[in-house]
Design a protein around this motif. Structure first.
Motif, short mmCIF file in Angstrom:
data_model
loop_
_atom_site.label_atom_id
_atom_site.label_comp_id
_atom_site.label_asym_id
_atom_site.label_seq_id
_atom_site.Cartn_x
_atom_site.Cartn_y
_atom_site.Cartn_z
N LYS A 106 0.83 -1.21 0.00
CA LYS A 106 0.00 0.00 0.00
C LYS A 106 0.86 1.25 0.00
CE LYS A 106 -4.25 -1.68 2.20
NZ LYS A 106 -5.16 -1.55 3.36
N ALA A 107 1.92 1.20 0.80
CA ALA A 107 2.82 2.35 0.86
C ALA A 107 3.48 2.60 -0.49
CB ALA A 107 3.87 2.12 1.93
N ARG A 108 3.88 1.51 -1.15
CA ARG A 108 4.52 1.64 -2.45
C ARG A 108 3.52 2.16 -3.49
NH1 ARG A 108 8.69 3.22 -5.32
NH2 ARG A 108 9.20 1.89 -7.12
N ASN A 109 2.29 1.67 -3.42
CA ASN A 109 1.25 2.16 -4.34
C ASN A 109 1.05 3.66 -4.19
OD1 ASN A 109 1.00 -0.51 -5.00
ND2 ASN A 109 -1.01 -0.79 -4.06
N LYS A 110 1.01 4.10 -2.93
CA LYS A 110 0.81 5.53 -2.65
C LYS A 110 1.99 6.34 -3.18
CE LYS A 110 -0.30 8.76 1.08
NZ LYS A 110 -0.56 8.91 2.54
N GLU A 111 3.18 5.80 -2.97
CA GLU A 111 4.39 6.48 -3.44
C GLU A 111 4.38 6.66 -4.96
OE1 GLU A 111 9.24 5.65 -3.61
OE2 GLU A 111 7.93 4.37 -2.40
N LEU A 112 3.84 5.66 -5.67
CA LEU A 112 3.80 5.72 -7.13
C LEU A 112 2.55 6.40 -7.66
CD1 LEU A 112 5.11 2.12 -7.93
CD2 LEU A 112 6.37 4.27 -8.17
N GLY A 113 1.63 6.76 -6.76
CA GLY A 113 0.40 7.41 -7.19
C GLY A 113 -0.58 6.48 -7.86
N VAL A 114 -0.50 5.20 -7.49
CA VAL A 114 -1.37 4.19 -8.09
C VAL A 114 -2.41 3.74 -7.08
CG1 VAL A 114 -1.48 1.86 -9.09
CG2 VAL A 114 0.40 3.40 -9.72
N THR A 115 -3.67 3.65 -7.52
CA THR A 115 -4.75 3.17 -6.67
C THR A 115 -5.36 1.91 -7.28
OG1 THR A 115 -5.29 5.42 -5.95
CG2 THR A 115 -6.98 3.73 -5.63
N ILE A 116 -5.48 0.88 -6.44
CA ILE A 116 -6.17 -0.33 -6.89
C ILE A 116 -7.66 -0.10 -6.64
CG2 ILE A 116 -6.45 -2.82 -6.59
CD1 ILE A 116 -3.55 -2.94 -5.66
N GLU A 117 -8.40 0.21 -7.71
CA GLU A 117 -9.80 0.56 -7.59
C GLU A 117 -10.68 -0.66 -7.37
OE1 GLU A 117 -10.77 3.60 -7.50
OE2 GLU A 117 -9.25 4.81 -8.50
N ALA A 118 -10.25 -1.80 -7.88
CA ALA A 118 -11.00 -3.05 -7.72
C ALA A 118 -10.02 -4.20 -7.90
CB ALA A 118 -12.14 -3.14 -8.73
N GLN A 119 -10.32 -5.33 -7.20
CA GLN A 119 -9.44 -6.49 -7.28
C GLN A 119 -10.26 -7.74 -7.02
OE1 GLN A 119 -6.14 -6.27 -4.57
NE2 GLN A 119 -5.07 -8.02 -5.47
N VAL A 167 -8.30 -3.37 -11.33
CA VAL A 167 -8.54 -2.14 -12.07
C VAL A 167 -7.75 -1.05 -11.38
CG1 VAL A 167 -10.23 -0.49 -12.94
CG2 VAL A 167 -10.84 -2.92 -12.75
N LEU A 168 -6.86 -0.39 -12.12
CA LEU A 168 -5.95 0.60 -11.56
C LEU A 168 -6.25 1.99 -12.07
CD1 LEU A 168 -2.59 -1.31 -12.29
CD2 LEU A 168 -4.00 -1.48 -10.22
N LEU A 184 -4.51 8.55 -19.11
CA LEU A 184 -4.72 9.10 -17.77
C LEU A 184 -5.35 10.49 -17.83
CD1 LEU A 184 -1.44 8.00 -15.94
CD2 LEU A 184 -3.73 7.02 -15.67
N LYS A 185 -4.94 11.28 -18.82
CA LYS A 185 -5.52 12.62 -18.97
C LYS A 185 -6.99 12.56 -19.33
CE LYS A 185 -1.33 15.20 -20.15
NZ LYS A 185 -0.62 15.98 -21.20
N GLN A 186 -7.42 11.44 -19.93
CA GLN A 186 -8.83 11.24 -20.25
C GLN A 186 -9.59 10.61 -19.07
OE1 GLN A 186 -9.54 9.48 -24.28
NE2 GLN A 186 -7.33 9.56 -24.47
N ASN A 187 -8.90 10.49 -17.93
CA ASN A 187 -9.47 9.91 -16.72
C ASN A 187 -9.83 8.44 -16.91
OD1 ASN A 187 -10.14 10.21 -13.97
ND2 ASN A 187 -12.32 10.44 -14.45
N MET A 188 -9.09 7.75 -17.77
CA MET A 188 -9.34 6.33 -17.98
C MET A 188 -8.59 5.50 -16.96
SD MET A 188 -9.54 5.94 -22.15
CE MET A 188 -10.45 4.40 -22.07
N LYS A 189 -9.13 4.32 -16.69
CA LYS A 189 -8.51 3.37 -15.76
C LYS A 189 -7.82 2.28 -16.58
CE LYS A 189 -11.22 5.83 -13.12
NZ LYS A 189 -10.71 7.07 -12.50
N PHE A 190 -7.15 1.38 -15.87
CA PHE A 190 -6.47 0.29 -16.55
C PHE A 190 -6.90 -1.04 -15.95
CE2 PHE A 190 -4.08 3.91 -17.78
CZ PHE A 190 -3.61 3.61 -19.06
#
Length: 427
Positions: free
Chosen positions: A128-141, A151-152, A183-189
């Motif tokens: 979680k700390a590493r995700n926060k550091e990289l600015g990545v959020t796991i929206e669903a798993q 979904v990131l 990302l600028k289009q607010n798309m997820k991955f």
């Protein structure tokens, strides 16, 4: 490291031929198996609802499979399902460009009147700390069948790419600008790997296609991420299912594949038709540039001629035709299908297709199919004046026209074609 699958990249029917009436016989079809680097996407669209099924083109050790797909919304587990490979294969066969043959009538017989047309798990704290550091959020798993899915979302492309690399997804060099634009289009991955334990339980020898279901005003297919590491051009087949009619691209020209042309009889050989179709498509793609080709457009209630049995309603529902009633009779039996299928084919790379594919439903219900015709000359007695003219003038012209058509379509040498024609045995 995991390989990034090219899931295209969602990441990534001389009597005149008439569209309304056909009396020939189906001989062969040109399905997607003729193309080595190809991807299949079934896109069902109803209003702002998109149901997108990504055919798996992965070959190799399943532990090397990994998929990264831009999506416009956070896709939850209940919005994802797995589809039978056989269903997409059936749709491919049904819509494939086809070879048909005519047999000329006795030129001394009167011509009959025309026939009527048919009716129409939370991550550890350190992660979680590493995700926060990289600015990545796991929206669903979640795990679905043989896939582990996440979904990131991300703040910056560099952080998201670093996260993907650290978690076993091999992202090609040069992907950052493309990822950043999404990302600028607010798309997820939407990312998926194979859960080997779950896969071993399925008994399947091939990974199943993944289907996602979401609402979004934009009717589009992101393909640019799949072009970053492509070793040349790739083939993408999109099968669009709608209630109202043909689907076309809005930011690239949609061009009908050359069709309803007579070609020499030797193309009927089981090796010759695939070679013809590959050469013809390559030649047309090189000539037209960055265009999307229309290969099939037809209401599912009938086909003429059919390259495969029409799909049953159960199969169409599986592929996303959610508007069909579960208890409705099969379209081709009732004669009133509510499903119109469009088959689009693009050969693309980064240079010719710099933008994602944007679509629209046109409401055009005109029938179209990629269809190529072999005409067999009458082989019986032709003693009447019309018969003599047929043998001395009509048949030679038909053969030469067919040779010219083949040369023009494929770029093959006309003299080689004529030589092949002359070597055919007379029936």
């Amino acid at each position: 490291m995991k390989k990034l699958v090219s899931v295209a990249t969602l990441v990534a029917c001389l009597l005149p031929l008439q569209a309304s009436s056909f009396c020939g016989f189906y001989v062969a079809k040109a399905d997607t198996s003729l193309f080595n680097e190809s991807s299949q996407v079934v896109y069902a669209r109803e209003g702002d609802r998109s149901i997108v099924t990504m055919g798996s083109d992965f070959k190799g050790d399943v532990k090397e499979f990994a998929m990264v797909i831009p999506v416009p919304v956070v896709v939850q587990k209940e919005q994802v399902k797995l589809v039978n490979n056989s269903t997409i294969k059936h749709l491919d066969a049904y819509t494939a460009p086809r070879l048909v043959e005519y047999f000329d009538r006795d030129p001394c017989e009167p011509i009959p009147p025309p026939m009527m047309a048919p009716m129409a798990a939370p991550a550890p704290a350190t992660a979680k700390a590493r995700n926060k550091e990289l600015g990545v959020t796991i929206e669903a798993q979640y795990t679905l069948g043989e896939y582990d899915i996440m979904v990131l979302s991300g703040k910056e492309s560099s952080g998201l790419i670093t996260w993907l690399s650290e978690n076993g997804y091999k992202i090609p060099q040069g992907a950052e600008p493309v990822v950043n634009s999404y990302l600028k289009q607010n798309m997820k991955f939407f990312v998926a790997k194979v859960n080997l334990k779950e896969y071993s339980k399925t008994g399947f020898t091939q990974l199943r296609p993944i289907q996602v279901n979401y609402r979004e005003k934009r009717f589009m297919l992101p393909i640019r991420l799949g072009t970053v590491n492509a070793k040349g051009k790739q083939d993408l087949f999109v099968y669009a299912l709608t209630r109202n009619g043909r689907v076309e691209t809005t930011n690239y020209r949609t061009v009908k594949l050359p069709s309803d042309l007579e070609i020499p009889a030797y193309i009927k050989d089981k090796k010759q038709f695939p070679a013809f179709y590959r050469s013809m498509f390559r030649n047309q793609a090189d000539k037209e540039g960055g265009v999307v080709f229309l290969e099939y457009a037809w209401n599912m209630s009938w086909c003429d001629p059919c390259a495969a049995e029409p799909l049953a309603n159960k199969e169409l529902q599986e592929l996303g035709a959610c508007w069909l009633k579960p208890d409705a009779p099969n379209a081709y039996m009732s004669g009133g299908a509510e499903v119109y299928v469009t088959r689009l084919h693009a050969r693309y790379d980064r240079a010719t297709f710099p933008e994602d594919l944007m679509f629209q439903t046109t409401g055009n219900t005109e029938n179209f199919q990629g269809r190529y015709v072999i005409r067999h000359a009458w082989q019986g007695q032709a003693s009447c004046p019309a018969g003599k003219e047929y043998l001395t003038k009509v048949v030679p012209k038909q053969q030469e026209d067919a040779a010219q058509n083949l040369a023009r379509l494929t770029g093959w040498n006309i003299n080689d074609i004529r030589k092949q024609q002359s070597s055919l045995p007379t029936k």
